[in-house]
Design an enzyme around this catalytic site. Structure first.
Site, PDB file in Angstrom:
ATOM      1  N   ASN A  62     -10.378 -15.113 -11.343  1.00  0.00           N
ATOM      2  CA  ASN A  62     -10.159 -14.680 -12.733  1.00  0.00           C
ATOM      3  C   ASN A  62      -9.345 -16.141 -13.258  1.00  0.00           C
ATOM      4  OD1 ASN A  62     -11.082 -12.616 -13.175  1.00  0.00           O
ATOM      5  ND2 ASN A  62      -9.935 -11.236 -13.465  1.00  0.00           N
ATOM      6  N   ALA A 268      -7.809  -8.761 -18.048  1.00  0.00           N
ATOM      7  CA  ALA A 268      -7.413  -9.977 -17.339  1.00  0.00           C
ATOM      8  C   ALA A 268      -6.626 -10.641 -17.683  1.00  0.00           C
ATOM      9  CB  ALA A 268      -8.969 -10.771 -17.358  1.00  0.00           C
ATOM     10  N   ALA A 269      -5.989 -10.001 -19.069  1.00  0.00           N
ATOM     11  CA  ALA A 269      -5.038 -10.803 -19.608  1.00  0.00           C
ATOM     12  C   ALA A 269      -4.193 -11.335 -18.414  1.00  0.00           C
ATOM     13  CB  ALA A 269      -4.028  -9.867 -20.503  1.00  0.00           C
ATOM     14  N   GLY A 270      -3.294 -10.906 -17.334  1.00  0.00           N
ATOM     15  CA  GLY A 270      -2.180 -11.647 -16.859  1.00  0.00           C
ATOM     16  C   GLY A 270      -3.300 -12.774 -16.418  1.00  0.00           C
ATOM     17  N   ASP A 271      -4.082 -12.622 -15.730  1.00  0.00           N
ATOM     18  CA  ASP A 271      -4.895 -13.900 -15.398  1.00  0.00           C
ATOM     19  C   ASP A 271      -5.018 -14.714 -15.576  1.00  0.00           C
ATOM     20  OD1 ASP A 271      -5.207 -12.412 -12.943  1.00  0.00           O
ATOM     21  OD2 ASP A 271      -6.519 -11.234 -13.746  1.00  0.00           O
ATOM     22  N   GLY A 306     -14.403  -6.685 -20.950  1.00  0.00           N
ATOM     23  CA  GLY A 306     -14.789  -7.460 -19.215  1.00  0.00           C
ATOM     24  C   GLY A 306     -13.182  -8.171 -18.863  1.00  0.00           C
TER      25      GLY A 306
END
Length: 325
Positions: A62, A268-271, A306
């Site tokens: 990611n 996936a916010a941190g990624d 997603g």
């Protein structure tokens, strides 16, 4: 990395990395099997969901996709299996412009993550590493031999064996790369690693697990950040979801505001944050500007379902930043 005196001092004693802007990502490659429902089931309960997706995931992949979409020269180092999921994983990386010369295919299944998301965007995740466990020091050596002189930033996480994360960090530090560690999933780490880390990027939960300090606001985030810098990390960037982020160095602390959005899926916010941070630093932006771009990328990501499919393109991030000003 010229934003603080501490960063200048730390980097000046190390070799200079190339100015070509490469980002080296060492980490996990998974396929995400995600279910969406109005709420998460209670223990032992079966509920009916609304949707299902099967896409590329894994914190390493990611972050590589985010860096690629940010316009970065992103190079992934990791492993996939020989099952039907391997094409999903490899295709997702190449579609985002990520170089996969150092992604190795190993016998057996590709890593998977089972993700459940409720209507508020909250989620829980079970990760099964599988092929990720086959990553080796020799594979990392090959990547650094080929790319160490042309990359400026290392992104790494904790979904691969800790010994290999340590190994990557040491090699990157010795090569003069800016080391960005996303300590997720959080677990106790050897204090000897912190002097080799330029930026550690835990969220409030991860910071609490690592430091023992409950992070509930800016003040407690600064306290947690001081825990990392007192052990040798150049800076700690504590992300606080809708409350923004706090950058802490040995001598300063700075709050960065979030960009208000309606969250659908926070997976996936941190990624997105880490990938855009790494790509922006590799592109020569200041740490302050890189953080603002990372926050915008994370904000856009939570508005979509997603993991890798929710990661934004560079022009979308630029447009959001322009509107937010």
């Amino acid at each position: 990395m010229s934003d603080t005196p501490q960063q200048k001092d730390t980097m000046s004693s190390r070799p200079s990395a190339s100015a070509s802007g490469g980002v080296l990502i060492v980490g996990s490659i998974n396929v995400d099997l995600t279910t969406f429902s109005s709420r998460l089931p209670a223990r032992g309960e079966t509920i009916i969901g609304d949707e299902f997706t099967l896409v590329l995931g894994g914190k390493g992949a990611n972050q590589a996709v985010a860096a690629g979409l940010a316009g970065g020269n992103a190079h992934m180092v990791g492993c996939v299996g020989t099952d039907v999921f391997s094409d999903v994983a490899s295709g997702g990386l190449t579609d985002a412009g990520v170089h996969v010369d150092h992604v190795r295919s190993v016998p057996g299944p590709t890593g998977v993550a089972h993700i459940r998301v409720d209507s508020s965007g909250e989620n829980d995740i079970v990760v099964v590493p599988l092929a990720n466990s086959s990553l080796s020091e020799s594979q990392i050596d090959d990547a650094f031999e080929a790319l160490g002189a042309s990359c400026r930033v290392l992104l790494t996480q904790l979904e691969i064996p800790w010994a290999l994360t340590q190994y990557s960090i040491r090699k990157a530090h010795d090569a003069g790369l800016t080391v960005v560690l996303d300590p997720a999933p959080a677990t106790a780490l050897d204090d000897a690693i912190w002097p080799l880390v330029d930026i550690v990027t835990p969220n409030e939960t991860e910071a609490a697990i690592l430091t023992g300090i409950e992070v509930t606001d800016e003040s407690s985030a600064v306290e947690a950040g001081r825990w990392f810098t007192s052990r040798g990390a150049t800076s700690a960037l504590i992300t606080l979801a809708a409350a923004g982020a706090v950058l802490v160095t040995a001598t300063s602390a700075e709050r960065f505001d979030s960009i208000p959005v309606t969250a659908i899926d926070t997976t996936a916010a941190g990624d997105a944050f880490a990938g855009y941070l790494g790509a922006s630093l590799a592109d020569g932006l200041t740490l302050t500007d890189s953080i603002r771009r990372a926050i915008a990328a994370g904000a856009l990501t939570v508005t979509r379902q997603g993991a890798s499919p929710s990661l934004p393109h560079r022009d979308e991030v630029d447009a959001l930043l322009a509107r937010s000003r």
